[in-house]
Write a protein that holds these residues in place. Structure first.
Motif, PDB file in Angstrom:
ATOM      1  N   GLN A 159       1.977   9.088  17.061  1.00  0.00           N
ATOM      2  CA  GLN A 159       1.256   8.723  15.863  1.00  0.00           C
ATOM      3  C   GLN A 159       2.192   8.015  14.889  1.00  0.00           C
ATOM      4  OE1 GLN A 159      -1.931   8.953  15.255  1.00  0.00           O
ATOM      5  NE2 GLN A 159      -1.860   8.219  13.157  1.00  0.00           N
ATOM      6  N   VAL A 160       1.776   6.856  14.435  1.00  0.00           N
ATOM      7  CA  VAL A 160       2.584   6.083  13.501  1.00  0.00           C
ATOM      8  C   VAL A 160       2.524   6.719  12.124  1.00  0.00           C
ATOM      9  CG1 VAL A 160       2.827   3.874  12.330  1.00  0.00           C
ATOM     10  CG2 VAL A 160       2.311   3.939  14.780  1.00  0.00           C
ATOM     11  N   GLN A 161       3.672   6.818  11.504  1.00  0.00           N
ATOM     12  CA  GLN A 161       3.746   7.353  10.145  1.00  0.00           C
ATOM     13  C   GLN A 161       4.322   6.289   9.215  1.00  0.00           C
ATOM     14  OE1 GLN A 161       6.072  10.971  10.616  1.00  0.00           O
ATOM     15  NE2 GLN A 161       4.198  12.184  10.558  1.00  0.00           N
ATOM     16  N   PHE A 162       3.651   6.079   8.094  1.00  0.00           N
ATOM     17  CA  PHE A 162       4.137   5.167   7.074  1.00  0.00           C
ATOM     18  C   PHE A 162       4.896   5.954   6.014  1.00  0.00           C
ATOM     19  CE2 PHE A 162       2.202   1.300   8.386  1.00  0.00           C
ATOM     20  CZ  PHE A 162       1.047   1.677   9.054  1.00  0.00           C
ATOM     21  N   VAL A 163       5.947   5.349   5.510  1.00  0.00           N
ATOM     22  CA  VAL A 163       6.702   5.944   4.415  1.00  0.00           C
ATOM     23  C   VAL A 163       6.773   4.921   3.289  1.00  0.00           C
ATOM     24  CG1 VAL A 163       8.888   6.909   3.664  1.00  0.00           C
ATOM     25  CG2 VAL A 163       8.042   7.378   5.981  1.00  0.00           C
ATOM     26  N   GLU A 164       6.105   5.242   2.203  1.00  0.00           N
ATOM     27  CA  GLU A 164       6.136   4.398   1.018  1.00  0.00           C
ATOM     28  C   GLU A 164       7.100   5.016  -0.002  1.00  0.00           C
ATOM     29  OE1 GLU A 164       3.341   5.926   2.131  1.00  0.00           O
ATOM     30  OE2 GLU A 164       1.872   4.377   2.711  1.00  0.00           O
ATOM     31  N   SER A 165       7.854   4.194  -0.674  1.00  0.00           N
ATOM     32  CA  SER A 165       8.818   4.693  -1.640  1.00  0.00           C
ATOM     33  C   SER A 165       9.001   3.691  -2.770  1.00  0.00           C
ATOM     34  CB  SER A 165      10.158   4.974  -0.963  1.00  0.00           C
ATOM     35  OG  SER A 165      10.700   3.790  -0.425  1.00  0.00           O
ATOM     36  N   GLY A 166       9.655   4.145  -3.832  1.00  0.00           N
ATOM     37  CA  GLY A 166       9.978   3.258  -4.940  1.00  0.00           C
ATOM     38  C   GLY A 166       9.129   3.441  -6.176  1.00  0.00           C
ATOM     39  N   GLY A 167       8.139   4.324  -6.095  1.00  0.00           N
ATOM     40  CA  GLY A 167       7.288   4.550  -7.253  1.00  0.00           C
ATOM     41  C   GLY A 167       8.011   5.324  -8.348  1.00  0.00           C
ATOM     42  N   GLY A 168       7.308   5.501  -9.460  1.00  0.00           N
ATOM     43  CA  GLY A 168       7.888   6.243 -10.564  1.00  0.00           C
ATOM     44  C   GLY A 168       7.124   6.013 -11.843  1.00  0.00           C
ATOM     45  N   LEU A 169       7.707   6.465 -12.932  1.00  0.00           N
ATOM     46  CA  LEU A 169       7.134   6.301 -14.265  1.00  0.00           C
ATOM     47  C   LEU A 169       7.809   5.119 -14.944  1.00  0.00           C
ATOM     48  CD1 LEU A 169       5.450   7.251 -16.712  1.00  0.00           C
ATOM     49  CD2 LEU A 169       7.362   8.794 -17.265  1.00  0.00           C
ATOM     50  N   VAL A 170       7.012   4.205 -15.447  1.00  0.00           N
ATOM     51  CA  VAL A 170       7.556   3.012 -16.086  1.00  0.00           C
ATOM     52  C   VAL A 170       6.709   2.669 -17.300  1.00  0.00           C
ATOM     53  CG1 VAL A 170       6.224   1.463 -14.610  1.00  0.00           C
ATOM     54  CG2 VAL A 170       8.355   0.661 -15.644  1.00  0.00           C
ATOM     55  N   GLN A 171       7.324   2.078 -18.290  1.00  0.00           N
ATOM     56  CA  GLN A 171       6.597   1.667 -19.481  1.00  0.00           C
ATOM     57  C   GLN A 171       5.826   0.379 -19.222  1.00  0.00           C
ATOM     58  OE1 GLN A 171       9.439   1.376 -22.689  1.00  0.00           O
ATOM     59  NE2 GLN A 171       9.362   3.575 -23.098  1.00  0.00           N
ATOM     60  N   PRO A 172       4.770   0.157 -19.965  1.00  0.00           N
ATOM     61  CA  PRO A 172       4.045  -1.119 -19.834  1.00  0.00           C
ATOM     62  C   PRO A 172       4.994  -2.302 -19.992  1.00  0.00           C
ATOM     63  CG  PRO A 172       2.777   0.403 -21.165  1.00  0.00           C
ATOM     64  CD  PRO A 172       4.116   1.065 -20.923  1.00  0.00           C
ATOM     65  N   GLY A 173       4.801  -3.279 -19.128  1.00  0.00           N
ATOM     66  CA  GLY A 173       5.688  -4.436 -19.126  1.00  0.00           C
ATOM     67  C   GLY A 173       6.883  -4.290 -18.216  1.00  0.00           C
ATOM     68  N   GLY A 174       7.088  -3.103 -17.694  1.00  0.00           N
ATOM     69  CA  GLY A 174       8.221  -2.854 -16.818  1.00  0.00           C
ATOM     70  C   GLY A 174       7.982  -3.303 -15.388  1.00  0.00           C
ATOM     71  N   SER A 175       8.960  -3.015 -14.526  1.00  0.00           N
ATOM     72  CA  SER A 175       8.912  -3.445 -13.132  1.00  0.00           C
ATOM     73  C   SER A 175       9.284  -2.304 -12.196  1.00  0.00           C
ATOM     74  CB  SER A 175       9.887  -4.610 -12.907  1.00  0.00           C
ATOM     75  OG  SER A 175       9.553  -5.741 -13.679  1.00  0.00           O
ATOM     76  N   LEU A 176       8.740  -2.384 -11.012  1.00  0.00           N
ATOM     77  CA  LEU A 176       9.105  -1.480  -9.923  1.00  0.00           C
ATOM     78  C   LEU A 176       9.072  -2.273  -8.627  1.00  0.00           C
ATOM     79  CD1 LEU A 176       7.058   1.779 -10.659  1.00  0.00           C
ATOM     80  CD2 LEU A 176       9.539   1.553 -10.745  1.00  0.00           C
ATOM     81  N   ARG A 177       9.844  -1.807  -7.646  1.00  0.00           N
ATOM     82  CA  ARG A 177       9.807  -2.422  -6.319  1.00  0.00           C
ATOM     83  C   ARG A 177       9.509  -1.336  -5.304  1.00  0.00           C
ATOM     84  NH1 ARG A 177      14.447  -4.834  -2.356  1.00  0.00           N
ATOM     85  NH2 ARG A 177      13.282  -6.618  -1.528  1.00  0.00           N
ATOM     86  N   LEU A 178       8.383  -1.468  -4.642  1.00  0.00           N
ATOM     87  CA  LEU A 178       7.978  -0.511  -3.632  1.00  0.00           C
ATOM     88  C   LEU A 178       8.419  -0.975  -2.258  1.00  0.00           C
ATOM     89  CD1 LEU A 178       4.316   0.283  -4.771  1.00  0.00           C
ATOM     90  CD2 LEU A 178       6.490   1.211  -5.622  1.00  0.00           C
ATOM     91  N   SER A 179       8.689  -0.006  -1.382  1.00  0.00           N
ATOM     92  CA  SER A 179       9.060  -0.297  -0.001  1.00  0.00           C
ATOM     93  C   SER A 179       8.132   0.451   0.943  1.00  0.00           C
ATOM     94  CB  SER A 179      10.501   0.117   0.276  1.00  0.00           C
ATOM     95  OG  SER A 179      11.404  -0.590  -0.535  1.00  0.00           O
ATOM     96  N   CYS A 180       7.937  -0.141   2.103  1.00  0.00           N
ATOM     97  CA  CYS A 180       7.075   0.455   3.132  1.00  0.00           C
ATOM     98  C   CYS A 180       7.763   0.307   4.473  1.00  0.00           C
ATOM     99  CB  CYS A 180       5.727  -0.247   3.138  1.00  0.00           C
ATOM    100  SG  CYS A 180       4.732   0.049   4.622  1.00  0.00           S
ATOM    101  N   THR A 181       7.935   1.408   5.161  1.00  0.00           N
ATOM    102  CA  THR A 181       8.432   1.377   6.525  1.00  0.00           C
ATOM    103  C   THR A 181       7.491   2.202   7.393  1.00  0.00           C
ATOM    104  OG1 THR A 181       9.836   3.309   6.203  1.00  0.00           O
ATOM    105  CG2 THR A 181      10.827   1.169   5.785  1.00  0.00           C
ATOM    106  N   ALA A 182       7.613   2.025   8.699  1.00  0.00           N
ATOM    107  CA  ALA A 182       6.743   2.760   9.610  1.00  0.00           C
ATOM    108  C   ALA A 182       7.488   3.076  10.891  1.00  0.00           C
ATOM    109  CB  ALA A 182       5.482   1.965   9.909  1.00  0.00           C
ATOM    110  N   SER A 183       7.067   4.162  11.514  1.00  0.00           N
ATOM    111  CA  SER A 183       7.695   4.618  12.757  1.00  0.00           C
ATOM    112  C   SER A 183       7.074   3.905  13.954  1.00  0.00           C
ATOM    113  CB  SER A 183       7.544   6.129  12.892  1.00  0.00           C
ATOM    114  OG  SER A 183       6.163   6.465  12.879  1.00  0.00           O
TER     115      SER A 183
END
Length: 122
Positions: free
Chosen positions: A1-25
């Protein structure tokens, strides 16, 4: 069974930036279209952006000009660069593979991972 792993989220103020990553088995990650979705509390999961095997990106109107989807096939990883974040971007973000190499396809290939929480708040 393939599993996805998402990461990079968090709490940020309006106007801010985040970079999310996705990998899979899976060794076929680089073959198919990768899609990012999000689900806000009380709402259905919605498409945010997708990128084809050949790295042709497509972003939904709600994020166009603010979010950038990309992928590194050599590392079996996809990214979602989120800029100018708004409170309405608050959601759990998920990724999945689609049953197409060159476009959107007709369905997601695998079950969902746990996602990564993005909260935009002052």
């Amino acid at each position: 069974q393939v599993q996805f792993v998402e990461s990079g989220g968090g709490l940020v103020q309006p106007g801010g930036s985040l970079r999310l990553s996705c990998t899979a088995s899976t060794t076929i990650f680089s073959i198919y279209t990768v899609a990012w979705y999000r689900q806000a509390p009380g709402k259905q999961r919605e498409l945010v952006a997708y990128i084809t095997r050949g790295s042709v990106p497509n972003e939904e109107d709600s994020v166009k000009g603010r979010f950038i989807i990309s992928r590194d096939n050599a590392k079996d990883t996809a990214f979602l660069q989120m800029n100018s974040l708004k409170p309405e971007d608050t959601a759990v973000y998920y990724c999945n593979l689609r049953n197409s190499q060159t476009g959107w396809g007709t369905r997601d290939l695998y079950s969902w991972g746990r996602g990564t929480q993005v909260t935009v708040s002052s």
